[in-house]
Write an enzyme that holds these catalytic residues in place. Structure first.
Site, short mmCIF file in Angstrom:
data_model
loop_
_atom_site.label_atom_id
_atom_site.label_comp_id
_atom_site.label_asym_id
_atom_site.label_seq_id
_atom_site.Cartn_x
_atom_site.Cartn_y
_atom_site.Cartn_z
N TYR A 6 -1.46 12.99 2.30
CA TYR A 6 -0.20 13.63 1.90
C TYR A 6 -0.40 14.83 0.97
CZ TYR A 6 2.63 10.04 4.25
OH TYR A 6 3.21 9.22 5.20
N ASP A 12 -13.35 0.37 -3.84
CA ASP A 12 -12.49 -0.03 -2.72
C ASP A 12 -11.43 -1.02 -3.21
OD1 ASP A 12 -13.23 -1.62 0.52
OD2 ASP A 12 -11.35 -1.06 -0.47
N ILE A 13 -10.19 -0.63 -3.15
CA ILE A 13 -9.08 -1.46 -3.67
C ILE A 13 -8.98 -2.79 -2.91
CG2 ILE A 13 -7.21 -0.57 -2.16
CD1 ILE A 13 -5.52 -0.36 -4.79
N SER A 29 -0.54 9.38 -2.48
CA SER A 29 -0.21 10.71 -1.96
C SER A 29 -1.31 11.77 -2.07
CB SER A 29 1.05 11.30 -2.64
OG SER A 29 2.21 10.74 -2.06
N THR A 30 -2.44 11.43 -2.68
CA THR A 30 -3.46 12.48 -2.91
C THR A 30 -4.45 12.62 -1.77
OG1 THR A 30 -4.97 10.95 -4.05
CG2 THR A 30 -3.33 12.11 -5.42
N GLY A 31 -4.25 11.87 -0.68
CA GLY A 31 -5.14 12.02 0.48
C GLY A 31 -4.44 12.80 1.57
N GLY A 82 -6.64 6.01 5.98
CA GLY A 82 -6.87 5.97 4.52
C GLY A 82 -6.81 4.57 3.94
N VAL A 83 -6.19 4.50 2.74
CA VAL A 83 -6.13 3.18 2.08
C VAL A 83 -5.24 2.21 2.86
CG1 VAL A 83 -4.21 3.72 0.49
CG2 VAL A 83 -5.96 2.08 -0.19
N ASP A 84 -4.23 2.75 3.55
CA ASP A 84 -3.35 1.92 4.40
C ASP A 84 -4.16 1.22 5.47
OD1 ASP A 84 -0.27 2.81 6.25
OD2 ASP A 84 -1.04 0.90 5.53
#
Ligand code: APR
Length: 171
Positions: free
Chosen positions: A122, A11-12, A118-120, A33-35
């Site tokens: 998007y 987890d970032i 972009s790999t989720g 997502g990560v956002d």
């Protein structure tokens, strides 16, 4: 250059680094997502600062404080939505990495952590994205002393494997 790049799986929002990168949308007003994870961990002041920026075009990056995060800064970048590769997606994704690194350098950040932009949602193909990430970061580090190190913070085995293979291909 691969000596200055490494992979962490997790987890970032937990990373105590100079800057973590957020895979945001153009409005910079949060999302999933990560956002979503970054905004939840940073607290409301992050959104308040994002509101003052007035958005960010795809491929570019903006820097804010980290607030309640362990990271000092958040660098928000907007990745391309994958439409099959015919809309400059690869160049735009490379721009996300390059522009985020330039902001880190210009703000004296020593360690920066990237998610797999972009790999989720998007839908950018993960292996191709990892290759673009590794190549773009290696090119930037070859010409810049800062950031000193780059972490690819992968969420899950498949993403970590893609980044490991991409780094191996560079060595
Ligand atoms: N830490 C690290 N990586 C994470 C985390 C986390 N806490 N949560 C998700 N990820 C990973 C995903 O597994 C994926 O590999 O981040 C990568 C990017 O996925 P998304 O977060 O879906 O981002 P992206 O594909 O760039 O789509 C951005 O989604 O959430 C919205 O507002 C955002 O509109 C924007 C779009």
């Amino acid at each position: 250059m691969t000596g200055r790049m490494s992979i962490v799986d997790g987890d970032i929002t937990r990373l105590r680094v100079g800057a973590i990168v957020n895979a945001a949308k153009e409005s910079l007003l949060g999302g999933g997502g990560v956002d979503g994870a970054i905004h939840a961990a940073a607290g409301p002041e992050l959104l308040a600062e994002c509101r003052t920026i007035g958005g960010c075009p795809t491929g570019e990056a903006r820097i804010t404080g980290g607030y309640r995060l362990a990271a000092r800064h958040v660098i928000h970048t907007v990745g391309p939505v994958w439409h099959g590769g015919g809309r400059d997606e690869e160049a735009l994704l490379a721009g996300c990495y390059r522009n985020s690194l330039a902001l880190a350098r210009d703000n004296g950040v020593s360690t920066i952590a990237f998610p797999a932009i972009s790999t989720g949602v998007y839908r950018f193909p993960a292996i191709r994205a990892a290759d673009i990430a590794a190549r773009t970061v290696a090119d930037f580090l070859a010409q810049n002393g800062l950031p000193e190190s780059v972490l690819f913070c992968c969420f899950g085995r498949a993403s970590a494997d893609a980044h490991r293979a991409a780094l191996k291909a560079l060595a």
